[in-house]
Every structure is written in structure tokens, then in C-alpha cells.
Motif scaffolding. Structure first.
Motif, PDB file in Angstrom:
ATOM      1  N   ALA A 160      37.002  28.991  42.044  1.00 17.27           N
ATOM      2  CA  ALA A 160      37.593  30.074  41.243  1.00 17.27           C
ATOM      3  C   ALA A 160      37.213  31.444  41.797  1.00 17.27           C
ATOM      4  CB  ALA A 160      37.158  29.954  39.785  1.00 17.27           C
ATOM      5  N   PHE A 161      35.955  31.620  42.146  1.00 14.14           N
ATOM      6  CA  PHE A 161      35.508  32.929  42.617  1.00 14.14           C
ATOM      7  C   PHE A 161      36.145  33.257  43.973  1.00 14.14           C
ATOM      8  CE2 PHE A 161      32.140  36.016  44.006  1.00 14.14           C
ATOM      9  CZ  PHE A 161      32.363  36.919  42.981  1.00 14.14           C
ATOM     10  N   GLU A 162      36.248  32.272  44.850  1.00 10.06           N
ATOM     11  CA  GLU A 162      36.883  32.502  46.153  1.00 10.06           C
ATOM     12  C   GLU A 162      38.364  32.839  45.991  1.00 10.06           C
ATOM     13  OE1 GLU A 162      34.612  30.235  45.586  1.00 10.06           O
ATOM     14  OE2 GLU A 162      33.070  31.027  46.962  1.00 10.06           O
ATOM     15  N   LEU A 163      39.022  32.236  45.024  1.00 11.97           N
ATOM     16  CA  LEU A 163      40.421  32.560  44.770  1.00 11.97           C
ATOM     17  C   LEU A 163      40.569  34.001  44.272  1.00 11.97           C
ATOM     18  CD1 LEU A 163      41.748  29.281  43.101  1.00 11.97           C
ATOM     19  CD2 LEU A 163      42.241  30.138  45.407  1.00 11.97           C
ATOM     20  N   ILE A 164      39.627  34.460  43.466  1.00 12.92           N
ATOM     21  CA  ILE A 164      39.654  35.852  43.010  1.00 12.92           C
ATOM     22  C   ILE A 164      39.480  36.793  44.199  1.00 12.92           C
ATOM     23  CG2 ILE A 164      38.415  37.587  41.646  1.00 12.92           C
ATOM     24  CD1 ILE A 164      37.806  35.427  39.609  1.00 12.92           C
ATOM     25  N   ILE A 165      38.599  36.438  45.118  1.00  8.88           N
ATOM     26  CA  ILE A 165      38.420  37.240  46.331  1.00  8.88           C
ATOM     27  C   ILE A 165      39.728  37.307  47.106  1.00  8.88           C
ATOM     28  CG2 ILE A 165      37.263  37.306  48.579  1.00  8.88           C
ATOM     29  CD1 ILE A 165      34.786  36.142  47.217  1.00  8.88           C
ATOM     30  N   PHE A 166      40.411  36.179  47.219  1.00  9.70           N
ATOM     31  CA  PHE A 166      41.698  36.152  47.924  1.00  9.70           C
ATOM     32  C   PHE A 166      42.716  37.074  47.255  1.00  9.70           C
ATOM     33  CE2 PHE A 166      45.999  34.381  47.927  1.00  9.70           C
ATOM     34  CZ  PHE A 166      46.307  34.450  49.279  1.00  9.70           C
ATOM     35  N   VAL A 167      42.802  37.013  45.941  1.00  6.25           N
ATOM     36  CA  VAL A 167      43.754  37.861  45.213  1.00  6.25           C
ATOM     37  C   VAL A 167      43.397  39.341  45.382  1.00  6.25           C
ATOM     38  CG1 VAL A 167      44.680  38.436  42.935  1.00  6.25           C
ATOM     39  CG2 VAL A 167      44.305  36.050  43.556  1.00  6.25           C
ATOM     40  N   GLN A 168      42.115  39.665  45.335  1.00  6.15           N
ATOM     41  CA  GLN A 168      41.683  41.050  45.533  1.00  6.15           C
ATOM     42  C   GLN A 168      42.105  41.563  46.907  1.00  6.15           C
ATOM     43  OE1 GLN A 168      40.206  43.131  43.468  1.00  6.15           O
ATOM     44  NE2 GLN A 168      39.163  44.676  44.712  1.00  6.15           N
TER      45      GLN A 168
END
Length: 297
Positions: A160-168
Motif C-alpha cells: 500500500a505504501f509503495e503504491l502511494i509513492i507511485f501515485v505521488q
């Protein structure tokens, strides 16, 4: 001698400056001072409820043994988030800027497409990716079904956290690209022609001409991405609400003030002050190093 006239006319520039200065004091500097004040109180934000000064109790609570582990985890995620976003966002932004600067067919369309996420805003971008990564039939899940697997995406503790980084990165890569592109377009073409005549390859031209010449753009992009990444909480709120091990120090400020049934403005203000010192220290260290690099190149 008198570019703005004589007499009262000479005061016109100061009048124009006073308006934005007043707005800054009312909506920027003033609330910042109130935050410092609240960090030493037990204010809850509830209308009519009395509050008093408690000294450094809020700061002691933040560093208290009972929640020290959670706070350290939030700080660690903040650093990890900032490091990944700053490196990848600027690397991708520079790469895309170099490609677009080559005057490819449809370069204006590419600029608009890559900059579009910046215009969409956090909420719209977050909702788009929630729909894409919907585990109950979203496009991403349909692709995984083709390979016989599945995922909870933003509900998965592991990614989940890595996906947020990707979206950012997806949201703000276009911003970095635009700044790099502006820097690239200021480089005289004569420098490249002279380098090619001397036998310099594309990589040598990049390392000896392009990268040194865009040092100011690099400094601006690095600082903006560092400060922005360390202060990010909105996309985390939209995508996960801070769940699934995605809480950062910046999100902790929001969660402490508004995320529980009984808001604690005093503690939230103390966390905000710690967040400020955290961002300020890292930004100043980065600025010192980047300015030194500009002088050296």
C-alpha cells in the motif's frame, strides 16, 4: 530620480506591497504563531471548552515511551517516502524533459498529458487510482486475473505504501519535467555543436554540458520535491486514510487534530512544530549541498 513620481505618488509601490504582506500576516504568519502557542496548551478545539498552558507536556507525550515506536515508524516512513519520491520523480522528470526538448512530433501534446495530473488535484487523482486498483473488478485486478493472481492494492499492508509513492510521483512528475524543460531550453545550442565537433558522445555531452547547465533547475526541483514529499498527507488520506502501515509524520499531524473522536489541537500543534523542524533541517542541509554543487559546476 523619481520613477514613481514625487510626493504621495512615491508611496504607491509600498501600498502595493502592503496588500500581499497583510494577506501573508493574516493567513500565513499569524496562524503559524498560533500553532506555536497552541503547542504549549491542552486546547481541544471544542467551542466553549477552557484550555490552559501545559508547558512541554505535549512534546513529552509525542516522545513518550508508550507511543515511541509508532512515532519512529512514522518518521521512518516519512524519510523513505521522501527519498523514493525525490529520486524517482526527478529522474523520470529529467528524462521526459530531455525527450520533449528534442522537438519530437506532438511535443506540446506530451507536455499537456504529463502535466495533466498536476492540474487534476489530489482528490481527483486519488479517486482515479482507487477505481483503477479496485480489487473487485478494477482494471488492475482484471490484468492480475489474467495471470491467475489477485491483490488488495491499497488495502495490502505489504504494498500500500509503495503504491502511494507511485501515485505521488505520477501526480507531480509533470511539474518537475516542466522546470527541467525550462532549464534545458536556456542552454545555447552552440555548446552542443562544439562538443560534437570535439567528438563528445551523447552521454559525455549530458554529463559535461546538460547536467551542469541545469544546476539551478535541479536545485529548485530537489528542494520542492523534498519539502512537498515530507509534507504530504492528503494523498495518504484519500487512498488509505493512514491505514495499512501508511502513516507518516505529516499525516500524524492531521490525524491528531481531526482523525479521532476527541480532537487534541495542543498535541497536534506540537507534532506540527516537530514536523516543521524536521522539514526545515532536511531542507537546509539539502540547500547547502545543492548551492555548493552549483558553485562547483
Amino acid at each position: 530620480m523619481y520613477p514613481f513620481g514625487k510626493g504621495k505618488a512615491r508611496l504607491i509601490p509600498y501600498l502595493y506591497l502592503s496588500i500581499p504582506l497583510l494577506l501573508y500576516v493574516v493567513f500565513g504568519f499569524g496562524p503559524s504563531l498560533v500553532t506555536v502557542l497552541f503547542s504549549f496548551t491542552d486546547a481541544t478545539g471544542v467551542r466553549g471548552q477552557e484550555w490552559s498552558f501545559v508547558g512541554f507536556e505535549n512534546y513529552k507525550t509525542f516522545f513518550g515511551a508508550s507511543n515511541a515506536g509508532d512515532r519512529l515508524d512514522a518518521i521512518g516512513r516519512s524519510l523513505y517516502f521522501a527519498f523514493a519520491v525525490v529520486i524517482i520523480q526527478n529522474a523520470v522528470g529529467l528524462f521526459m524533459a530531455i525527450l520533449i526538448n528534442k522537438k519530437l512530433r506532438g511535443d506540446k501534446l506530451y507536455r499537456a498529458v504529463f502535466f495533466l495530473p498536476v492540474v487534476l488535484g489530489v482528490t481527483v487523482s486519488g479517486l482515479i487510482w482507487q477505481l483503477v486498483a479496485n480489487p473487485l473488478g478494477g482494471p488492475a485486478q482484471s490484468i492480475l486475473n489474467f495471470f491467475g493472481t489477485s491483490s488488495n492494492f491499497f488495502g495490502d499492508y505489504n504494498i500500500a505504501f509503495e503504491l502511494i509513492i507511485f501515485v505521488q510521483i505520477w501526480m507531480y512528475m509533470g511539474y518537475s519535467m516542466t522546470i527541467f524543460l525550462a532549464g534545458l531550453q536556456t542552454i545555447p545550442s552552440d555548446l552542443y555543436e562544439a562538443a560534437y565537433m570535439d567528438g563528445a558522445s551523447g552521454w559525455k555531452a549530458f554529463t559535461n554540458i546538460t547536467f551542469p547547465m541545469i544546476a539551478p533547475s535541479f536545485t529548485v526541483n530537489m528542494l520542492l520535491s523534498i519539502i512537498g514529499a515530507l509534507q504530504t498527507f492528503d494523498i495518504i488520506y484519500v487512498l488509505t486514510g493512514g491505514k495499512f502501515n501508511t502513516t507518516t509524520l505529516a499525516f500524524d499531524v492531521y490525524a491528531t487534530a481531526f482523525g479521532s473522536g476527541s480532537a487534541d489541537y495542543g498535541l497536534a500543534s506540537a507534532v506540527a512544530m516537530i514536523q516543521f523542524l524536521f522539514v526545515f533541517t532536511i531542507s537546509m542541509v539539502a540547500l547547502f549541498y545543492l548551492r555548493k554543487r552549483e558553485v562547483e559546476v
